[in-house]
Design a protein around this motif. Structure first.
Motif, PDB file in Angstrom:
ATOM      1  N   GLU A 118      43.201  36.777  58.620  1.00  0.00           N
ATOM      2  CA  GLU A 118      41.968  36.376  59.281  1.00  0.00           C
ATOM      3  C   GLU A 118      41.865  34.942  59.530  1.00  0.00           C
ATOM      4  O   GLU A 118      42.607  34.022  58.564  1.00  0.00           O
ATOM      5  CB  GLU A 118      40.827  36.671  58.686  1.00  0.00           C
ATOM      6  N   SER A 119      41.435  34.371  60.422  1.00  0.00           N
ATOM      7  CA  SER A 119      41.246  32.878  60.809  1.00  0.00           C
ATOM      8  C   SER A 119      40.013  32.404  60.373  1.00  0.00           C
ATOM      9  O   SER A 119      38.980  33.204  60.550  1.00  0.00           O
ATOM     10  CB  SER A 119      41.339  32.447  62.154  1.00  0.00           C
ATOM     11  N   PRO A 120      39.886  31.465  59.811  1.00  0.00           N
ATOM     12  CA  PRO A 120      38.414  30.729  59.458  1.00  0.00           C
ATOM     13  C   PRO A 120      37.558  30.677  60.612  1.00  0.00           C
ATOM     14  O   PRO A 120      38.050  30.390  61.606  1.00  0.00           O
ATOM     15  CB  PRO A 120      38.768  29.622  58.437  1.00  0.00           C
ATOM     16  N   LEU A 121      36.178  30.902  60.325  1.00  0.00           N
ATOM     17  CA  LEU A 121      35.558  30.783  61.569  1.00  0.00           C
ATOM     18  C   LEU A 121      34.987  29.279  61.434  1.00  0.00           C
ATOM     19  O   LEU A 121      34.388  28.702  60.489  1.00  0.00           O
ATOM     20  CB  LEU A 121      34.129  31.695  61.618  1.00  0.00           C
ATOM     21  N   THR A 122      35.128  28.505  62.718  1.00  0.00           N
ATOM     22  CA  THR A 122      34.743  27.398  62.821  1.00  0.00           C
ATOM     23  C   THR A 122      33.819  27.124  64.121  1.00  0.00           C
ATOM     24  O   THR A 122      34.672  26.931  65.192  1.00  0.00           O
ATOM     25  CB  THR A 122      35.794  26.230  62.686  1.00  0.00           C
ATOM     26  N   TRP A 177      38.963  23.691  70.566  1.00  0.00           N
ATOM     27  CA  TRP A 177      38.467  24.744  71.691  1.00  0.00           C
ATOM     28  C   TRP A 177      38.311  26.187  71.477  1.00  0.00           C
ATOM     29  O   TRP A 177      37.970  26.924  72.328  1.00  0.00           O
ATOM     30  CB  TRP A 177      39.597  24.377  72.847  1.00  0.00           C
ATOM     31  N   SER A 178      38.261  26.416  70.226  1.00  0.00           N
ATOM     32  CA  SER A 178      38.053  27.666  69.563  1.00  0.00           C
ATOM     33  C   SER A 178      37.228  27.997  68.320  1.00  0.00           C
ATOM     34  O   SER A 178      37.135  26.931  67.550  1.00  0.00           O
ATOM     35  CB  SER A 178      39.404  28.456  69.515  1.00  0.00           C
ATOM     36  N   ASP A 179      36.691  29.069  68.235  1.00  0.00           N
ATOM     37  CA  ASP A 179      36.075  29.439  67.085  1.00  0.00           C
ATOM     38  C   ASP A 179      36.921  29.981  66.010  1.00  0.00           C
ATOM     39  O   ASP A 179      36.866  29.677  64.769  1.00  0.00           O
ATOM     40  CB  ASP A 179      35.053  30.463  67.358  1.00  0.00           C
ATOM     41  N   ARG A 180      37.918  30.799  66.667  1.00  0.00           N
ATOM     42  CA  ARG A 180      38.969  31.045  65.487  1.00  0.00           C
ATOM     43  C   ARG A 180      40.407  30.919  66.047  1.00  0.00           C
ATOM     44  O   ARG A 180      40.542  31.258  67.287  1.00  0.00           O
ATOM     45  CB  ARG A 180      38.784  32.586  65.165  1.00  0.00           C
ATOM     46  N   PHE A 181      41.281  30.660  65.305  1.00  0.00           N
ATOM     47  CA  PHE A 181      42.697  30.034  65.849  1.00  0.00           C
ATOM     48  C   PHE A 181      43.830  30.962  65.099  1.00  0.00           C
ATOM     49  O   PHE A 181      43.883  30.855  63.899  1.00  0.00           O
ATOM     50  CB  PHE A 181      43.116  28.590  65.815  1.00  0.00           C
ATOM     51  N   PHE A 182      44.594  31.529  65.857  1.00  0.00           N
ATOM     52  CA  PHE A 182      45.635  32.592  65.177  1.00  0.00           C
ATOM     53  C   PHE A 182      46.933  31.850  65.892  1.00  0.00           C
ATOM     54  O   PHE A 182      47.156  31.485  67.169  1.00  0.00           O
ATOM     55  CB  PHE A 182      45.474  33.736  65.683  1.00  0.00           C
ATOM     56  N   TRP A 183      48.110  32.285  65.208  1.00  0.00           N
ATOM     57  CA  TRP A 183      49.458  32.336  65.638  1.00  0.00           C
ATOM     58  C   TRP A 183      49.666  33.952  65.687  1.00  0.00           C
ATOM     59  O   TRP A 183      49.538  34.731  64.692  1.00  0.00           O
ATOM     60  CB  TRP A 183      50.433  31.617  64.528  1.00  0.00           C
ATOM     61  N   ALA A 184      50.669  34.221  66.743  1.00  0.00           N
ATOM     62  CA  ALA A 184      51.330  35.318  66.833  1.00  0.00           C
ATOM     63  C   ALA A 184      52.782  35.246  66.681  1.00  0.00           C
ATOM     64  O   ALA A 184      53.445  34.508  67.639  1.00  0.00           O
ATOM     65  CB  ALA A 184      50.863  35.931  68.151  1.00  0.00           C
ATOM     66  N   VAL A 185      53.512  35.910  65.954  1.00  0.00           N
ATOM     67  CA  VAL A 185      54.792  35.863  65.599  1.00  0.00           C
ATOM     68  C   VAL A 185      55.351  37.302  65.710  1.00  0.00           C
ATOM     69  O   VAL A 185      54.359  38.381  65.449  1.00  0.00           O
ATOM     70  CB  VAL A 185      55.093  35.008  64.538  1.00  0.00           C
ATOM     71  N   LEU A 192      54.049  28.646  59.138  1.00  0.00           N
ATOM     72  CA  LEU A 192      52.566  28.425  59.545  1.00  0.00           C
ATOM     73  C   LEU A 192      51.487  28.041  58.688  1.00  0.00           C
ATOM     74  O   LEU A 192      51.692  28.065  57.628  1.00  0.00           O
ATOM     75  CB  LEU A 192      52.229  29.747  60.026  1.00  0.00           C
ATOM     76  N   PRO A 193      50.647  27.012  59.118  1.00  0.00           N
ATOM     77  CA  PRO A 193      49.654  26.453  58.146  1.00  0.00           C
ATOM     78  C   PRO A 193      48.928  27.791  57.641  1.00  0.00           C
ATOM     79  O   PRO A 193      48.434  28.540  58.426  1.00  0.00           O
ATOM     80  CB  PRO A 193      48.749  25.719  59.032  1.00  0.00           C
ATOM     81  N   ALA A 194      48.590  27.545  56.571  1.00  0.00           N
ATOM     82  CA  ALA A 194      47.805  28.767  55.630  1.00  0.00           C
ATOM     83  C   ALA A 194      46.351  28.711  55.947  1.00  0.00           C
ATOM     84  O   ALA A 194      45.720  29.881  55.551  1.00  0.00           O
ATOM     85  CB  ALA A 194      47.936  28.257  54.218  1.00  0.00           C
ATOM     86  N   ASP A 195      45.810  27.686  56.627  1.00  0.00           N
ATOM     87  CA  ASP A 195      44.354  27.786  57.078  1.00  0.00           C
ATOM     88  C   ASP A 195      44.226  28.352  58.400  1.00  0.00           C
ATOM     89  O   ASP A 195      43.208  27.944  58.952  1.00  0.00           O
ATOM     90  CB  ASP A 195      43.809  26.457  56.679  1.00  0.00           C
ATOM     91  N   THR A 196      45.341  28.917  59.041  1.00  0.00           N
ATOM     92  CA  THR A 196      44.965  29.678  60.095  1.00  0.00           C
ATOM     93  C   THR A 196      45.490  30.889  60.035  1.00  0.00           C
ATOM     94  O   THR A 196      46.044  31.525  59.227  1.00  0.00           O
ATOM     95  CB  THR A 196      46.025  28.815  61.368  1.00  0.00           C
ATOM     96  N   GLY A 197      44.810  31.487  61.395  1.00  0.00           N
ATOM     97  CA  GLY A 197      45.033  33.128  61.213  1.00  0.00           C
ATOM     98  C   GLY A 197      46.495  33.493  61.544  1.00  0.00           C
ATOM     99  O   GLY A 197      47.172  32.633  62.339  1.00  0.00           O
ATOM    100  N   LEU A 198      46.972  34.728  61.395  1.00  0.00           N
ATOM    101  CA  LEU A 198      48.306  35.072  61.598  1.00  0.00           C
ATOM    102  C   LEU A 198      48.244  36.691  62.009  1.00  0.00           C
ATOM    103  O   LEU A 198      47.712  37.415  61.611  1.00  0.00           O
ATOM    104  CB  LEU A 198      49.048  35.090  60.360  1.00  0.00           C
ATOM    105  N   ILE A 199      48.937  36.546  63.009  1.00  0.00           N
ATOM    106  CA  ILE A 199      49.369  38.134  63.891  1.00  0.00           C
ATOM    107  C   ILE A 199      50.494  38.204  63.947  1.00  0.00           C
ATOM    108  O   ILE A 199      51.485  37.423  64.571  1.00  0.00           O
ATOM    109  CB  ILE A 199      48.407  37.952  65.421  1.00  0.00           C
ATOM    110  N   ARG A 200      50.861  39.614  63.756  1.00  0.00           N
ATOM    111  CA  ARG A 200      52.303  40.109  63.982  1.00  0.00           C
ATOM    112  C   ARG A 200      52.118  41.010  65.140  1.00  0.00           C
ATOM    113  O   ARG A 200      51.377  41.868  65.363  1.00  0.00           O
ATOM    114  CB  ARG A 200      52.685  41.256  62.721  1.00  0.00           C
ATOM    115  N   ALA A 201      53.151  40.464  65.988  1.00  0.00           N
ATOM    116  CA  ALA A 201      52.989  41.168  67.388  1.00  0.00           C
ATOM    117  C   ALA A 201      54.390  41.517  67.791  1.00  0.00           C
ATOM    118  O   ALA A 201      55.404  41.053  67.554  1.00  0.00           O
ATOM    119  CB  ALA A 201      52.327  40.139  68.125  1.00  0.00           C
TER     120      ALA A 201
END
Length: 198
Positions: free
Chosen positions: A160-164, A124-132, A141-150
């Motif tokens: 960055e998250s890969p574009l799908t 359901w997304s073009d890019r997927f991130f985790w925020a922690v 966290l899976p290495a093939d997903t984006g990561l946000i520090r918040a």
């Protein structure tokens, strides 16, 4: 001897007021005016203003910081959105170029390990991130997903998250649903009775 012929013993430092030694070190003899000004300025410093909109739950605080960051990127942002039956994402946004981003906020290890649905969000997304936050163990966290520090006041993309790209039909449906939910929520702010339920 003193001016009247009596012996004057030096005062016992232990009997001085708490601020006396500080005043002497800073200003020397006769320099109490500067210290008085400093104390006055300290007293005039306003207390931090409480944030009436600060969420109680850690995950909601992360979501608020993420939403602020995404808005700074000129994204249109929704929190707590349902893309399909049985799914609820923490944050979803539309970028200026039309990309759909989903961000899942995790406040602790248990919050992440108990999430059995996150892989369903990818379609359901073009890019997927985790925020922690800064204390979260990133290696979970899976290495093939984006990561946000918040935190509650902002966020920063660390990976960055890969574009799908989504299929066109699904993108069209999702854009329509986001628009409907955003419109109804906006109406609810001005007319809670008239907006009805989502």
């Amino acid at each position: 001897n003193g001016p009247h012929g009596k012996s004057r013993n030096p005062p016992d430092p232990r009997n001085r007021p708490a601020g006396a030694a500080f005043q002497g070190r800073i200003c020397g003899a006769g320099g109490l005016r500067l210290v008085s000004v400093l104390f006055m300025l300290t007293a005039m410093t306003p207390e931090p203003i409480p944030d009436p909109f600060l969420p109680d739950q850690p995950g909601f605080r992360l979501a608020r910081g993420v939403a602020r960051m995404l808005r700074s990127f000129d994204h249109a942002v929704l929190c707590e959105f349902v893309p399909a039956r049985g799914l609820r994402v923490d944050v979803i946004s539309i970028s200026p170029t039309g990309e759909i981003w989903i961000v899942e906020c995790k406040s602790c290890r248990a919050d992440f390990t108990s999430d059995r649905k996150w892989q369903s969000y990818l379609e359901w997304s073009d890019r997927f991130f985790w925020a922690v936050d800064g204390a979260f163990p990133d290696d979970l966290l899976p290495a093939d997903t984006g990561l946000i520090r918040a935190d509650a006041y902002g966020a920063e993309i660390m990976r960055e998250s890969p574009l799908t790209k989504m299929a066109a039909a699904r993108r069209s449906r999702l854009m329509r649903d986001i628009a409907r939910v955003a419109s109804i929520r906006l109406q609810a702010l001005t007319d809670p009775q008239g907006a009805g339920r989502l």
